[in-house]
Design a protein around this motif. Structure first.
Motif, PDB file in Angstrom:
ATOM      1  N   UNK A  27       0.780  -1.255  -0.051  1.00 38.56           N
ATOM      2  CA  UNK A  27      -0.034   0.085   0.045  1.00 38.56           C
ATOM      3  C   UNK A  27       0.997   1.226  -0.145  1.00 38.56           C
ATOM      4  N   UNK A  28       2.161   1.118   0.828  1.00 37.90           N
ATOM      5  CA  UNK A  28       3.046   2.384   0.878  1.00 37.90           C
ATOM      6  C   UNK A  28       3.483   2.636  -0.687  1.00 37.90           C
ATOM      7  N   UNK A  29       3.990   1.608  -1.449  1.00 37.40           N
ATOM      8  CA  UNK A  29       4.442   1.601  -2.618  1.00 37.40           C
ATOM      9  C   UNK A  29       3.331   2.187  -3.616  1.00 37.40           C
ATOM     10  N   UNK A  30       2.096   1.751  -3.493  1.00 37.04           N
ATOM     11  CA  UNK A  30       1.076   2.193  -4.318  1.00 37.04           C
ATOM     12  C   UNK A  30       0.785   3.553  -4.146  1.00 37.04           C
ATOM     13  N   UNK A  31       1.245   4.337  -2.982  1.00 33.32           N
ATOM     14  CA  UNK A  31       0.780   5.519  -2.543  1.00 33.32           C
ATOM     15  C   UNK A  31       1.985   6.478  -3.017  1.00 33.32           C
ATOM     16  N   UNK A  32       3.030   6.057  -3.590  1.00 34.44           N
ATOM     17  CA  UNK A  32       4.120   6.609  -4.105  1.00 34.44           C
ATOM     18  C   UNK A  32       3.747   7.967  -4.983  1.00 34.44           C
ATOM     19  N   UNK A  33       4.245   9.017  -4.790  1.00 37.22           N
ATOM     20  CA  UNK A  33       4.001  10.078  -5.666  1.00 37.22           C
ATOM     21  C   UNK A  33       5.261  10.251  -6.643  1.00 37.22           C
ATOM     22  N   UNK A  34       4.973   9.996  -7.823  1.00 39.59           N
ATOM     23  CA  UNK A  34       6.151  10.119  -8.811  1.00 39.59           C
ATOM     24  C   UNK A  34       6.145  11.550  -9.350  1.00 39.59           C
ATOM     25  N   UNK A  35       7.409  12.193  -9.032  1.00 38.51           N
ATOM     26  CA  UNK A  35       7.416  13.737  -9.346  1.00 38.51           C
ATOM     27  C   UNK A  35       7.279  13.797 -10.982  1.00 38.51           C
ATOM     28  N   UNK A  36       7.365  13.179 -11.541  1.00 39.89           N
ATOM     29  CA  UNK A  36       7.650  13.507 -13.032  1.00 39.89           C
ATOM     30  C   UNK A  36       6.158  12.786 -13.815  1.00 39.89           C
ATOM     31  N   UNK A  37       5.383  12.352 -13.025  1.00 43.27           N
ATOM     32  CA  UNK A  37       3.891  11.883 -13.519  1.00 43.27           C
ATOM     33  C   UNK A  37       2.856  12.638 -13.052  1.00 43.27           C
ATOM     34  N   UNK A  38       2.287  13.314 -14.060  1.00 43.03           N
ATOM     35  CA  UNK A  38       1.042  14.098 -13.486  1.00 43.03           C
ATOM     36  C   UNK A  38       0.135  13.491 -12.664  1.00 43.03           C
ATOM     37  N   UNK A  39      -0.186  13.909 -11.450  1.00 40.20           N
ATOM     38  CA  UNK A  39      -1.331  13.325 -10.407  1.00 40.20           C
ATOM     39  C   UNK A  39      -2.742  13.158 -10.986  1.00 40.20           C
ATOM     40  N   UNK A  40      -2.896  14.303 -11.646  1.00 41.61           N
ATOM     41  CA  UNK A  40      -4.367  14.376 -12.533  1.00 41.61           C
ATOM     42  C   UNK A  40      -4.009  14.938 -13.868  1.00 41.61           C
TER      43      UNK A  40
END
Length: 683
Positions: A59-72
C-alpha cells in the motif's frame, strides 16, 4: 490553449497549480498515515503479522508520488451532480481525473481514479452525447509541472468541436525509456475495451500504433479496481513474447498503483524441464499442432489396463473379495467420467474400498469412513491400483513418444501420418529426462501431459500479448491458466512471424478454450506517422489479405526517407543524424547483420544499448535485431537492408511480416537504407 491571466487571483492556471500542490500534499499525508500504522497488537500470530506487514508495504508503494508523472490530467464539470436529483439551475459537481484516488483529511476526494464510473465521461463524452458534462478540461505538463490547460464546452452549441492540441502533444511526445501509461489519451473505442467486464474474454486485433498493448494493460488495471477482492484471491498474469518486451512494459501498471500483477512468457509457464535444444521449423510446426494433445491423451491413458484378477482384502479373520468384473466396472466408470489421469488414480482405491464396505454392511458390520480409508491403504488394494492404473511421469512420457518410433506410431495412428511422425522423432533415443536436449516445443508438450495428469491452477485473468505468434499447443497452455477466469488477447495477424502463426482469431480463441470471446478491432493509429504506416501497408495484401489498414490520426505526418546507400557507414551516419533530435533512436536490422553494424557504430564512436536496456542521456541508440523488434517503439528508426530482413526468415511470407514489424516501430521518423533492391512488394 489558455495562458495565465495578469491577475494571479483570477488566474485559472494558478488555481489549478494550487490544487495540484494540495493534492500532492494530501497524497503524502495518506502515505504517512499508512506508514504510521502500528500492527503489534492487532495480529494473532507471526504469520498474520507478516501478511499484514507485506500488505501495508504494498500500500505504501502504491501511494508513492512520482514527481515526473502528473497526479491528475483532466477535470470534469458536470451540469448536475451525478446520481443526484437537483433543482433547475443548481450547479453540478467538479471532479479532477487522475491515476489514483486522493482524498483530503476529511475524506473528501481531491482526485478521482480514472477507473471510477464518474470518470468515464472524460473518455466518452462528446458534442453529440455530452453525458451531462458541461466542461472537460485537459492539462498539459512539462515534467511534473502543470504548464497549460485546454477547455471543451460540451454543452455550448456555438463552440465547434476541435481536435485537442494537448491530446495530440501527449500522443506525439518523444519516447525515452520504458512504455508509459495512456490514461490521459484513452480514446472512446479503447475505453470500451478497457472497461469490458471480467466475465468475458476479449480479443483485440490492432495494427501497429493502435495502442492494443496499452489497452490490455489498462484493462487489467480497471479489472483490479472493479474486482479487487476476487482477483486478489485468483491472481492475474500478463504474458509477453520475450523478456525484452516485458521489461519495456513493466512500469505501466506500477505507475497506475497496481503492483500485484505477475508477468512472464509462455516459456516461463511451461518450464517443467530445462530447454537446451531447438527444433527445425517443420518439427516445431507439428509439435505445436493441436492434434498433439490427442496423441498425448491416448499415450497417457494407454497405461490403464482393465483388471482380470479379483482383489482380496484381509481384515482380521475376515476376507473380502472384489471380483474382476466389478473392478472393471469401476475402472470403466472412471474412464467414462473423463477426469484427470491422476485424479482418477487417486479415486480408484477409494472406489475399491467402498465396494468392500458394501459387502461388510451386507454381512451386518457397521464400518465408518476410517475403515474405508484403511481398506484403501491395504497392500492388496495398492497393488491392484498400481497394476491397473500406474503412475505416469509427464516428462518421461514425452521422452518415450519422441524417442520410440513404435510407441509414437501406436498412439499417433490416424492422427499424424508417417512423415509427420518421422519429422518429430529424435534421431537418437535419449536415456533420461535430464540428458535430453528439450526444445521449447517439447516443454509445451510436457505441460499438456502434466495437465492431463493433474489439473493446472487457474487464474482470474490473463493478458496474452503478441498472441499471433503462438502455436495451437501454446494457446492451450495459456488457456489452462484461465479455465475458470477470463482473458484479454492482443495481437495483429499481419505481424505473425512464426511458421505456426495464427491464421484467424476465431481459431485462436477456440484453442484457448474461449470460443465465446468477443473480437474487437482497433484501426486508428496513434503512434506511427501517416507516411510510415502508409508505406508499410503496401505489404498487407501479401501478408494478411483482407485486414483493414491502420489509418493514422496524427496531425504530424512524421519524417520518412528512402535512401539507396553503398554500405553500413551510411546507415551509421543516418543514426547520427537522427540522434540530433530529442528522444530515442532504434537501428533495426536483420539478425545476421547486427555484428557488422555493432562494429561500425563502435568505430564511429556511437554508443548503443541492447533491446530492453534503459536509455540514458548519453546513450539513446538501441541496436535491435529484427527478431526482437516486435512490440518495441522508438521516436526515430533507421531500418537497414529490408531485403536482408526478408531473407533472414525461412519463407517469404514470414520474412515480409518481419519487415512489416520493423517498418512500423517509429513514432516520429523513419529512414530506410539499402544497398540491395527493395522487396518488390514495396513497389
Amino acid at each position: 490553449m489558455s495562458t495565465p491571466a495578469a491577475d494571479p487571483i483570477d488566474d485559472p492556471l494558478a488555481r489549478e497549480r494550487s490544487h495540484l500542490a494540495s493534492s500532492r500534499s494530501a497524497l503524502r499525508a495518506m502515505r504517512e498515515d499508512v506508514q504510521s500504522l502500528d500492527i503489534k497488537d492487532v495480529t494473532a500470530n507471526w504469520v498474520n503479522a507478516e501478511i499484514l506487514a507485506r500488505q501495508i508495504g504494498d500500500r505504501i508503494k502504491a501511494l508513492a508520488d512520482l514527481s515526473d508523472t502528473p497526479l491528475f490530467f483532466g477535470r470534469l464539470t458536470y451540469l448536475h451532480a451525478p446520481g443526484v436529483e437537483q433543482a433547475e439551475g443548481a450547479e453540478g459537481e467538479q471532479f479532477y481525473i487522475g491515476r489514483r484516488h486522493v482524498h483530503d483529511g476529511d475524506g473528501d476526494p481531491m482526485v478521482i481514479d480514472w477507473r471510477a464510473p464518474v470518470s468515464q465521461p472524460f473518455y466518452r463524452a462528446s458534442k453529440k452525447d455530452p453525458l451531462d458534462v458541461s466542461l472537460r478540461r485537459r492539462f498539459g505538463y512539462t515534467g511534473g509541472e502543470l504548464t497549460a490547460y485546454e477547455d471543451e464546452h460540451l454543452m455550448d452549441p456555438a463552440e465547434a468541436a476541435a481536435t485537442s492540441k494537448l491530446l495530440q502533444q501527449e500522443i506525439e511526445r518523444p519516447r525515452v525509456g520504458p512504455m508509459r501509461d495512456i490514461v490521459a489519451t484513452i480514446q472512446p473505442e479503447q475505453d470500451e475495451i478497457v472497461r469490458s467486464g471480467l466475465g468475458g474474454t476479449v480479443c483485440v486485433q490492432g495494427g501497429p500504433g493502435t495502442g492494443k498493448t496499452a489497452v490490455g494493460l489498462h484493462r487489467v488495471a480497471y479489472l483490479l479496481y472493479a474486482h479487487r477482492e476476487r482477483l486478489a484471491r485468483t491472481g492475474t498474469l500478463v504474458i509477453g513474447p520475450n523478456k525484452s518486451f516485458l521489461h519495456y512494459i513493466e512500469q505501466v501498471l506500477p505507475a497506475l498503483g497496481e503492483l500485484a500483477v505477475r508477468q512472464g512468457t509462455v516459456d516461463d509457464l511451461v518450464a517443467h524441464v530445462e530447454v537446451r535444444g531447438t527444433d527445425e521449423a517443420p518439427a516445431a510446426v507439428i509439435k505445436g499442432d493441436a492434434r498433439m494433445a490427442e496423441v498425448l491423451r491416448k499415450a497417457i491413458y494407454s497405461h490403464v489396463t482393465l483388471p482380470t484378477e479379483p482383489v482380496m482384502v484381509v481384515r482380521g479373520s475376515r476376507r473380502w473379495r472384489v471380483p474382476a468384473y466389478e473392478l472393471e466396472a469401476i475402472v470403466r466408470e472412471l474412464l467414462d467420467r473423463d477426469i484427470r489421469y491422476g485424479a482418477a488414480r487417486e479415486a480408484l482405491p477409494q472406489r475399491i474400498a467402498h465396494a468392500v464396505l458394501v459387502q461388510m454392511e451386507r454381512s451386518g458390520e457397521a464400518p465408518d469412513d476410517r475403515v474405508q480409508d484403511a481398506v484403501a491403504r491395504n497392500a492388496a488394494v495398492k497393488a491392484a491400483v498400481k497394476a491397473v492404473w500406474p503412475p505416469v511421469e509427464p516428462a518421461k512420457l514425452v521422452l518415450r513418444l519422441l524417442g520410440d518410433a513404435d510407441f509414437l506410431a501406436a498412439h499417433a495412428d490416424g492422427i499424424l501420418d508417417e512423415d509427420e511422425q518421422k519429422t518429430i522423432l529424435w534421431a537418437k533415443p535419449v536415456r533420461s529426462v535430464k540428458a535430453a536436449k528439450w526444445s521449447a516445443s517439447d516443454a509445451v508438450l510436457i505441460d499438456e501431459a502434466t495437465d492431463l495428469v493433474q489439473r493446472t491452477h487457474s487464474l482470474g485473468h490473463v493478458v496474452l500479448d503478441e498472441a499471433q505468434d503462438l502455436s495451437p499447443m501454446q494457446y492451450r497452455a495459456v488457456g489452462r491458466r484461465c479455465t475458470t477466469g477470463s482473458a484479454t488477447v492482443l495481437g495483429d495477424l499481419a505481424q505473425g512471424t512464426t511458421p505456426w502463426a495464427t491464421r484467424s482469431w476465431d481459431e485462436a480463441l477456440a484453442h484457448l478454450g474461449k470460443s465465446d470471446g468477443v473480437i474487437e478491432e482497433l484501426t486508428a493509429g496513434f503512434r506511427v506517422p501517416t507516411d510510415v504506416i502508409t508505406y508499410a501497408s503496401r505489404l498487407l495484401p501479401h501478408i494478411a489479405p483482407g485486414l483493414t489498414p491502420v489509418a493514422s490520426v496524427r496531425e504530424n505526418p512524421g519524417f520518412f526517407d528512402l535512401r539507396s546507400v553503398t554500405g553500413t557507414a551510411e546507415a551509421v551516419a543516418a543514426c547520427e543524424e537522427l540522434l540530433g533530435n530529442e528522444g530515442s533512436t532504434g537501428l533495426i536490422a536483420a539478425d545476421a547483420r547486427i555484428p557488422a553494424l555493432a562494429e561500425a557504430l563502435t568505430a564511429a564512436g556511437i554508443g548503443y544499448i541492447d533491446p530492453g536496456e534503459e536509455t540514458t542521456v548519453d546513450t539513446r541508440l538501441t541496436l535491435v535485431p529484427a527478431s526482437l523488434a516486435k512490440g518495441l517503439e522508438y521516436d526515430y528508426v533507421v531500418l537497414d537492408e529490408p531485403q536482408a530482413v526478408v531473407d533472414g526468415e525461412p519463407d517469404e511470407r514470414t520474412g515480409l511480416r518481419r519487415l512489416y514489424v520493423a517498418l512500423t516501430r517509429a513514432v516520429s521518423g523513419l529512414i530506410v537504407t539499402h544497398t540491395a533492391p527493395l522487396p518488390s512488394q514495396l513497389a
